[in-house]
Design a protein around this motif. Structure first.
Motif, PDB file in Angstrom:
ATOM      1  N   GLU A 166      12.369   3.179  -0.970  1.00 13.01           N
ATOM      2  CA  GLU A 166      13.485   3.040  -0.041  1.00 13.01           C
ATOM      3  C   GLU A 166      13.823   4.371   0.618  1.00 13.01           C
ATOM      4  N   GLN A 169       9.433   5.409   2.935  1.00 14.84           N
ATOM      5  CA  GLN A 169       8.585   4.235   3.040  1.00 14.84           C
ATOM      6  C   GLN A 169       7.117   4.577   3.230  1.00 14.84           C
ATOM      7  N   CYS A 172       4.882   3.072   0.685  1.00 18.93           N
ATOM      8  CA  CYS A 172       4.402   1.708   0.915  1.00 18.93           C
ATOM      9  C   CYS A 172       3.178   1.708   1.830  1.00 18.93           C
TER      10      CYS A 172
END
Length: 210
Positions: A166, A169, A172
């Motif tokens: 969070e 990012q 990710c």
């Protein structure tokens, strides 16, 4: 990861891995009576870990659906979340975004080497996905896989680095790139569910090319 839960909290595991479910499904998964499942869920509800909503289906009575609350999801903790976030912010504030990206790239390489080693003996796409899921599951991602038409779904019901992701990012993005390299050029990998986009899980569709 289900060993972090007490025996009377197995319903949390079911709702985490399967998403919101009616009482009858929870009872079947627990292999107990509906009344026994109701008792467990009401106890968990009194602790703020689960909640029920009524969902209308046709002309019949609304069906009660049980789901984890934010507190319930918190029973599946992030790995060293507070420390990780603090380190990310410190690197970004003192050394800059380039230094943080260098750390992410280094972490990505370590992960890639680990997954390539785990899948290196596999000669089929299904074999690679199975080994990747096993490795991710051991890392706390509650990972499974399943056939999906002509392809496959790699499903991660938990993200032990969610709080860090969070804040940055790029973790990710690095993860998706890593999966594509592990699976190889013979298949396409697309993220179809994403926790940070509001989904209850991360999921990847893997399809052979051609």
């Amino acid at each position: 990861m289900n060993n972090i839960l007490q025996e009377n909290e197995r319903a949390l595991w079911i709702l985490k891995t399967r998403g919101p479910q009616p009482l009858s499904v929870v009872a079947e998964a627990l292999n107990i009576t509906v009344e026994g499942a109701r008792f467990q869920l009401l106890k968990l509800s009194s602790e703020g870990l689960v909640e029920a909503t009524n969902v209308a289906k046709g002309r019949g009575r609304p069906q009660q659906i049980w789901a984890l609350t934010q507190k319930g999801n918190g029973r599946f903790p992030d790995s060293h979340a507070e420390l990780t976030v603090r380190l990310i912010r410190t690197i970004r504030e003192t050394l800059g975004d380039d230094a943080l990206q260098a750390v992410i790239e280094s972490s990505k390489k370590v992960g890639l080497d680990k997954y390539l080693q785990a899948t290196g003996q596999e000669t089929t796409l299904e074999g690679k996905i199975n080994k990747l899921a096993e490795t991710r599951d051991a890392e706390g991602y509650m990972a499974t896989w399943e056939k999906d038409g002509e392809g496959y779904m790699l499903i991660e019901n938990h993200c032990p680095i969610c709080v860090a992701a969070e804040v940055c990012q790029n973790f990710c993005s690095a993860e998706l790139e890593t999966f594509r390299k592990v699976i190889g050029e013979g298949a396409e990998v697309h993220r179809v569910d994403h926790l940070l986009a509001g989904a209850r899980r991360c999921a990847y569709r893997i399809c052979p090319k051609g």
